[in-house]
Design an enzyme around this catalytic site. Sequence first.
Site, mmCIF file in Angstrom:
data_model
loop_
_atom_site.group_PDB
_atom_site.id
_atom_site.type_symbol
_atom_site.label_atom_id
_atom_site.label_comp_id
_atom_site.label_asym_id
_atom_site.label_seq_id
_atom_site.Cartn_x
_atom_site.Cartn_y
_atom_site.Cartn_z
ATOM 1 N N VAL A 1 0.811 -1.219 0.000
ATOM 2 C CA VAL A 1 0.000 0.000 0.000
ATOM 3 C C VAL A 1 0.843 1.267 0.000
ATOM 4 C CG1 VAL A 1 -1.908 -1.192 1.149
ATOM 5 C CG2 VAL A 1 -0.251 0.121 2.531
ATOM 6 N N TYR B 1 0.770 6.347 16.825
ATOM 7 C CA TYR B 1 -0.328 5.454 16.436
ATOM 8 C C TYR B 1 -1.677 6.166 16.554
ATOM 9 C CZ TYR B 1 -3.219 1.240 16.246
ATOM 10 O OH TYR B 1 -4.154 0.299 15.887
#
Length: 290
Positions: free
Chosen positions: A59, A150
């Site tokens: 990706v 994150y």
Amino acid sequence: MRARSSILITGASSGIGHALALHFAQQGHLVLAGVRRREDAQELESCSQGRVTPIRLDVTSADSINTALAQIHAQIGGQLDVLINNAGLAFSGPLEQTPQDELTRLMNVNVMGTFAVTRASLPLLRQAQGHIVNISSISGLFAAPGLSAYVASKHAVEGMTAALRMELAPLGVKVCSIAPGKIDTPIWDKALHATQSMQLRHAQNATPAFGPGQATHYQTLNAFYQRYAQEEQGTPMSEVIKAVEKALHSNTPKARYIVGRNARMRAWLNWLPTTWRERLILNSVARSVG
């Protein structure tokens, strides 16, 4: 969702993506499972008895995405019923201890990769008036210390989902996110190893060295996430699968499906005044490693 839908799942070599690929293949859907490595493609073909079609897909690579979409177009024609953006990385650690190249890698996979695959898939999804399901995290709603990178990546995914729902609704494409807490997958075991590696790199390169108070604070945060990865009970994978199925079988899916009791509790904490919530979180971290 049609009786036999075409479904593209990114990050299908393990964890949530792998489980979703096998589940939907068993139901008779045409599952196109994005994986980076040849060995993962072979493993998926073997364990699904040929019912999953692996697609080599990185990706973070525009060339890989274009090649994969051309392959998908040739296989299914002009329509893609479902895109499940699942590819993702996770690691914990204070921002100051996180090397820039690791930040870049995380954002490239979790954010830029999700944007790129979605954009490339939209012509096929529009034709089918299909679904986009973004596998997010409760960290996309609930900020915790020691997870800065994150949390930022998953907030970006949630923001993208919210905007795309409105952007694509007039075109008949339905968009939602799945926001689980800790799930019974290897992702946080991998995250723990990544965190330990980053801490070692930082210790070797840090200038100047941390003072005692700063070092103690960061050690507390790191110990908390080490215990979280090793000890907190995860929500069964079946709960994630159930949430994805519910979204795909709805003509008007909710914006977000929060999965797991702990995730719902964290979402509830967002209703508290900010100072109360922050104090509760920091006290919880301190108590858990005290």
